[in-house]
Scaffold this motif. Structure first.
Motif, PDB file in Angstrom:
ATOM      1  N   THR A 162       0.832  -1.211   0.000  1.00 25.48           N
ATOM      2  CA  THR A 162       0.000   0.000   0.000  1.00 25.48           C
ATOM      3  C   THR A 162       0.863   1.256   0.000  1.00 25.48           C
ATOM      4  N   MET A 163       1.913   1.246   0.834  1.00 26.98           N
ATOM      5  CA  MET A 163       2.782   2.422   0.944  1.00 26.98           C
ATOM      6  C   MET A 163       3.581   2.646  -0.334  1.00 26.98           C
ATOM      7  N   GLU A 164       4.027   1.563  -0.984  1.00 24.56           N
ATOM      8  CA  GLU A 164       4.900   1.688  -2.156  1.00 24.56           C
ATOM      9  C   GLU A 164       4.141   1.944  -3.450  1.00 24.56           C
ATOM     10  N   ILE A 165       2.932   1.410  -3.565  1.00 21.91           N
ATOM     11  CA  ILE A 165       2.236   1.458  -4.849  1.00 21.91           C
ATOM     12  C   ILE A 165       0.948   2.278  -4.779  1.00 21.91           C
ATOM     13  N   TYR A 166       0.021   1.858  -3.949  1.00 20.41           N
ATOM     14  CA  TYR A 166      -1.326   2.427  -4.006  1.00 20.41           C
ATOM     15  C   TYR A 166      -1.407   3.855  -3.464  1.00 20.41           C
ATOM     16  N   ALA A 167      -0.715   4.151  -2.350  1.00 22.04           N
ATOM     17  CA  ALA A 167      -0.774   5.509  -1.800  1.00 22.04           C
ATOM     18  C   ALA A 167      -0.179   6.538  -2.764  1.00 22.04           C
ATOM     19  N   PRO A 168       1.058   6.322  -3.280  1.00 27.27           N
ATOM     20  CA  PRO A 168       1.581   7.311  -4.228  1.00 27.27           C
ATOM     21  C   PRO A 168       0.790   7.380  -5.526  1.00 27.27           C
ATOM     22  N   LEU A 169       0.193   6.263  -5.945  1.00 27.68           N
ATOM     23  CA  LEU A 169      -0.625   6.289  -7.150  1.00 27.68           C
ATOM     24  C   LEU A 169      -1.871   7.141  -6.924  1.00 27.68           C
ATOM     25  N   ALA A 170      -2.460   7.033  -5.734  1.00 27.72           N
ATOM     26  CA  ALA A 170      -3.606   7.891  -5.395  1.00 27.72           C
ATOM     27  C   ALA A 170      -3.181   9.356  -5.404  1.00 27.72           C
ATOM     28  N   GLY A 171      -1.976   9.624  -4.895  1.00 28.15           N
ATOM     29  CA  GLY A 171      -1.480  10.998  -4.906  1.00 28.15           C
ATOM     30  C   GLY A 171      -1.290  11.523  -6.307  1.00 28.15           C
ATOM     31  N   ARG A 172      -0.765  10.706  -7.203  1.00 25.11           N
ATOM     32  CA  ARG A 172      -0.580  11.130  -8.588  1.00 25.11           C
ATOM     33  C   ARG A 172      -1.907  11.380  -9.287  1.00 25.11           C
ATOM     34  N   MET A 173      -2.938  10.724  -8.826  1.00 23.86           N
ATOM     35  CA  MET A 173      -4.275  10.979  -9.375  1.00 23.86           C
ATOM     36  C   MET A 173      -4.971  12.130  -8.653  1.00 23.86           C
ATOM     37  N   GLY A 174      -4.245  12.798  -7.730  1.00 21.90           N
ATOM     38  CA  GLY A 174      -4.781  13.967  -7.044  1.00 21.90           C
ATOM     39  C   GLY A 174      -5.677  13.658  -5.865  1.00 21.90           C
ATOM     40  N   MET A 175      -5.792  12.413  -5.483  1.00 20.19           N
ATOM     41  CA  MET A 175      -6.716  12.011  -4.406  1.00 20.19           C
ATOM     42  C   MET A 175      -5.963  12.056  -3.072  1.00 20.19           C
ATOM     43  N   GLN A 176      -5.747  13.294  -2.579  1.00 16.30           N
ATOM     44  CA  GLN A 176      -4.871  13.485  -1.435  1.00 16.30           C
ATOM     45  C   GLN A 176      -5.442  12.925  -0.135  1.00 16.30           C
ATOM     46  N   GLU A 177      -6.728  13.103   0.102  1.00 19.37           N
ATOM     47  CA  GLU A 177      -7.325  12.588   1.334  1.00 19.37           C
ATOM     48  C   GLU A 177      -7.166  11.078   1.406  1.00 19.37           C
ATOM     49  N   LEU A 178      -7.448  10.414   0.304  1.00 20.72           N
ATOM     50  CA  LEU A 178      -7.338   8.966   0.267  1.00 20.72           C
ATOM     51  C   LEU A 178      -5.876   8.547   0.417  1.00 20.72           C
ATOM     52  N   ARG A 179      -4.978   9.274  -0.236  1.00 20.90           N
ATOM     53  CA  ARG A 179      -3.554   8.952  -0.126  1.00 20.90           C
ATOM     54  C   ARG A 179      -3.086   9.063   1.321  1.00 20.90           C
ATOM     55  N   GLU A 180      -3.462  10.154   1.983  1.00 26.14           N
ATOM     56  CA  GLU A 180      -2.996  10.365   3.346  1.00 26.14           C
ATOM     57  C   GLU A 180      -3.526   9.298   4.298  1.00 26.14           C
ATOM     58  N   GLU A 181      -4.770   8.878   4.111  1.00 23.19           N
ATOM     59  CA  GLU A 181      -5.301   7.840   4.985  1.00 23.19           C
ATOM     60  C   GLU A 181      -4.605   6.502   4.722  1.00 23.19           C
ATOM     61  N   LEU A 182      -4.344   6.187   3.460  1.00 27.18           N
ATOM     62  CA  LEU A 182      -3.616   4.949   3.146  1.00 27.18           C
ATOM     63  C   LEU A 182      -2.218   4.970   3.762  1.00 27.18           C
ATOM     64  N   GLU A 183      -1.552   6.127   3.684  1.00 28.01           N
ATOM     65  CA  GLU A 183      -0.210   6.240   4.260  1.00 28.01           C
ATOM     66  C   GLU A 183      -0.238   6.067   5.771  1.00 28.01           C
ATOM     67  N   ASP A 184      -1.208   6.708   6.437  1.00 32.74           N
ATOM     68  CA  ASP A 184      -1.278   6.611   7.893  1.00 32.74           C
ATOM     69  C   ASP A 184      -1.594   5.200   8.353  1.00 32.74           C
ATOM     70  N   LEU A 185      -2.498   4.527   7.642  1.00 30.14           N
ATOM     71  CA  LEU A 185      -2.836   3.150   8.011  1.00 30.14           C
ATOM     72  C   LEU A 185      -1.634   2.224   7.804  1.00 30.14           C
TER      73      LEU A 185
END
Length: 742
Positions: A162-185
């Motif tokens: 999640t930290m290596e792939i999905y969170a930064p991918l969400a960030g690149r798609m501009g979905m910052q709230e979702l990215r930050e929650e994935l990173e924190d979890l």
């Protein structure tokens, strides 16, 4: 668990034209298919796709995407089939569900090659329809929220993925709230102690500063209202992982962080944003270097906002973000907030319509384009991760075109971002009108002009300089193409010489019937194999002429076969001024057959012999070593004896010195000197006075009163080397000075 009518109400609340029948049918079908299945928590399995669908309603996605969320695990975990889903819900939904099924089977944290290949498949599925990514991210978010129910042995792998792939991918798609929650979890699972400590400190700070925060919100709202500006002011606290990352990157302690709290000012128009910026900067002094305008220059993921930091009440630093409500929606939800999903269309539309409006999706498409250029999966993963994790700088072409690059990018990255051909022909640059090194790190606002030459090819060393995936991929492709061309030319010349020695006529077309014998697809492949030394010239001649008996000629004399009418000379090393000598070639061939091989750093390895090297003035020979390249030996080198039985590996070469481009060449000398104070200084002084350069020096004690030195020197030519040796022999403390291979 959410009821059927509750889900439908959620969708119709933001999309009155939603296809309620589709949603109801998908709800019932998925619930029946999952039946009595349960999750690790013991909850009914159907609760998971239902929660994923609920998350997507918060993003206000179209009803087709909500239906896909309900169905996304049916093919993988039940007896449902793609054909059945196509029949009941349509081919579009069936295709999306199947794409998600393939992604679910990927194991992204595994051995490098497997991880890379799986990541390719992930991005290809996303590129086909971005809704696959949106459902997958919601699916991953719910799985991370319930990760504590999973066996402990699996949690780390899932969190790392999640930290290596999905969170930064969400960030690149501009979905910052979702990215930050994935990173924190993920942070909570991977670094539980650090997460606990930071969370506790944040709670203490919040308790201490709660009054100050509410005072700033009220004060700012009131002052803007006095000026007739209707604004929504809210505070936000940095998340634990964001704090942890900043502490790690900048080596800061918790007490040194000055931007734990920030404030957002949400307005109605862009004009209001700039008015508010002026008001805030007159209320409180701004902090130099802490202003960024992402409204005029949006980020690559569509993010737009004004950032500024001021010294607010009680001398506290206050970070502010100023944006419109529309910008805020995109800042929070990124590509999911795009108008494509807000137009009331119940079915999906062609996702390509997004490319003209969405920078984030354009980035994704550009990343996918790398797949078409033959990179290995490992390289592709490396390139993409580089782009996922870097912040950006914004630079301009002389015509004003904006180029977004990762932080740390160089003018070489800039050139490749403009166009691959610009990068491949780049020879220099000007930054803000001044000639600058190509390895300069670019800064925000730099104007970059690239100087080009069609004679240029990118040096392989550039690959270690650039930071963008596109540049690295292009440099590797150019290097491989150049090496292939050079090895092919070398193979052709080797065959021409071998055919002439065998008194045969060389024709490339005549090789085609025998390609299978050497496991080659094309004639070019065969020539490259010969150039590499993987296939010998004699074997090729024997395949074409089965009755041929090879004749071993004495190439160690560096003489040409009798009867040679003319000689063609082909550059082996433009910097080192060494050329291939190909018997029987015409003078015109010397121009057409030039091999642009550039010294020791060339993609076609050309090196000088160990234990002495070679210098202009020496008679020389080239030895081809499979998988290594060409090694240049002086003809008197004793090391050549080991190649007496391999005539096909010998290449006739000669020096071709350009007086306007002098170069130094390696040689090794042995000096026996008296062991006394100042002896070493005297010897190195001679080399220096004679304009020689010492590359390496090794001391060997032979006796108490004498020692021997092996000195690697760089000289201009044989005369220069002999002058150094004569000067050394003239020293009273030197008993012997000689060339090692001479």
């Amino acid at each position: 668990m959410m009821r059927q009518y509750e889900l439908v109400e959620r969708v119709t609340r933001y999309n009155p034209n939603a296809d309620e029948a589709l949603l109801n049918k998908a709800y019932v079908y998925a619930m029946q298919k999952h039946g009595s299945q349960t999750r690790a928590s013991g909850d009914p399995y159907f609760s998971h796709p239902l929660e994923v669908a609920a998350l997507l309603t918060e993003l206000k996605l179209d009803d087709a995407t909500i239906a896909v969320a309900l169905l996304h695990d049916t093919i993988e975990d039940t007896d449902a089939t793609r054909a059945e889903i196509d029949e009941l819900f349509g081919e579009e939904i069936g295709k999306l569900v199947e794409g998600l099924t393939k992604i679910s089977r990927l194991d992204l944290v595994s051995r490098k090659a497997k991880q890379a290949e799986n990541f390719r498949k992930l991005l290809l599925a996303i590129a086909d329809d971005v809704r696959v990514l949106l459902v997958k991210l919601a699916d991953r978010l719910h799985n991370m929220r319930t990760l504590h129910h999973m066996p402990e042995s699996k949690r780390g792998r899932i969190a790392e993925e999640t930290m290596e792939i999905y969170a930064p991918l969400a960030g690149r798609m501009g979905m910052q709230e979702l990215r930050e929650e994935l990173e924190d979890l993920s942070f909570r699972t991977l670094y539980p102690d650090a997460c606990h400590t930071i969370t506790e400190r944040l709670a203490q700070i919040h308790e201490k500063n709660a009054t100050l925060i509410s005072d700033i919100e009220a004060d700012l709202t009131e002052r803007l209202a006095e000026r007739g500006i209707n604004a929504v002011v809210s505070s936000r606290r940095k998340r634990p992982y964001s704090i942890f990352k900043k502490m790690q990157q900048k080596s800061l302690g918790f007490e040194q962080l000055s931007d734990i709290y920030g404030f957002r000012v949400i307005l109605n128009t862009v004009e209001s944003c700039y008015r508010v910026l002026g008001i805030i900067h007159t209320m409180w002094p701004c902090v130099p270097g802490r202003f960024k305008d992402y409204i005029s220059t949006p980020k690559q993921n569509d993010y737009r906002s004004i950032h500024t930091t001021v010294v607010g009440p009680k001398r506290q630093r206050v970070e502010l973000q100023i944006r419109t409500a529309a910008m805020h929606r995109i800042a929070e939800n990124g590509i999911a907030a795009h108008a494509l999903y807000k137009d009331g269309v119940t079915g999906g539309r062609n996702i390509s319509t997004m490319t003209s409006d969405s920078r984030a999706y354009a980035w994704l498409r550009g990343t996918i384009d790398l797949l078409a250029h033959g990179d290995t999966p490992e390289e592709f993963l490396e390139h993409t991760k580089l782009e996922l994790f870097h912040d950006q700088v914004f630079c301009f072409t002389p015509k004003g075109r904006l180029i977004a690059l990762p932080r740390g990018a160089t003018p070489i990255d800039f050139a490749y971002a403009v166009h691959t051909d610009v990068g491949n022909t780049c020879v220099g640059c000007k930054v803000n009108g001044r000639i600058t090194s190509l390895v300069t790190e670019l800064q925000n606002g730099d104007e970059v002009e690239i100087v080009r030459s069609q004679a240029q090819t990118p040096p392989p060393a550039w690959e270690d300089i650039v930071v963008t995936g596109k540049a690295r991929a292009a440099i590797r492709r150019a290097t491989r193409a150049s090496a292939r061309q050079q090895y092919g030319d070398l193979g052709r010349h080797i065959l021409q010489r071998a055919y002439q020695r065998a008194e045969k006529t060389f024709e490339e077309a005549a090789l085609e019937p025998y390609l299978g014998t050497f496991n080659c697809q094309t004639t070019a492949d065969l020539l490259v194999s010969v150039g590499h030394g993987e296939v010998s010239a004699n074997d090729v001649i024997k395949a074409v002429y089965p009755d041929f008996v090879s004749v071993v000629s004495d190439l160690s004399t560096n003489t040409l076969p009798a009867g040679t009418a003319s000689e063609g000379w082909f550059d082996l090393d433009q910097n080192a001024s060494v050329k291939f000598k190909v018997p029987g070639a015409s003078p015109e061939d010397a121009t057409d057959g030039c091999l642009p091989i550039r010294g020791m750093s060339s993609s076609l390895p050309v090196r000088f012999a160990p234990n002495g090297g070679a210098v202009p003035g020496d008679r020389i020979v080239g030895i081809l070593t499979p998988g290594v390249g060409v090694t240049i030996y002086p003809i008197q080198s004793p090391d050549l004896k080991e190649f007496d039985d391999a005539p096909d590996r010998w290449l006739d070469v000669r020096w071709d010195i350009d007086p306007e481009m002098p170069s130094r060449f390696p040689a090794q000398i042995s000096v026996s000197a008296v062991n006394e104070p100042g002896s070493l200084a005297a010897i190195t002084g001679v080399v220096s006075e004679c304009d020689g350069n010492i590359d390496n020096l090794k001391m060997i004690r032979k006796a108490n009163d004498f020692h021997e030195m092996l000195i690697d020197v760089e000289v201009w030519d044989l005369k220069h080397l002999n002058r150094i040796l004569n000067q050394l022999r003239a020293k009273s403390n030197v008993s012997q000075a000689k060339r090692v291979n001479g």
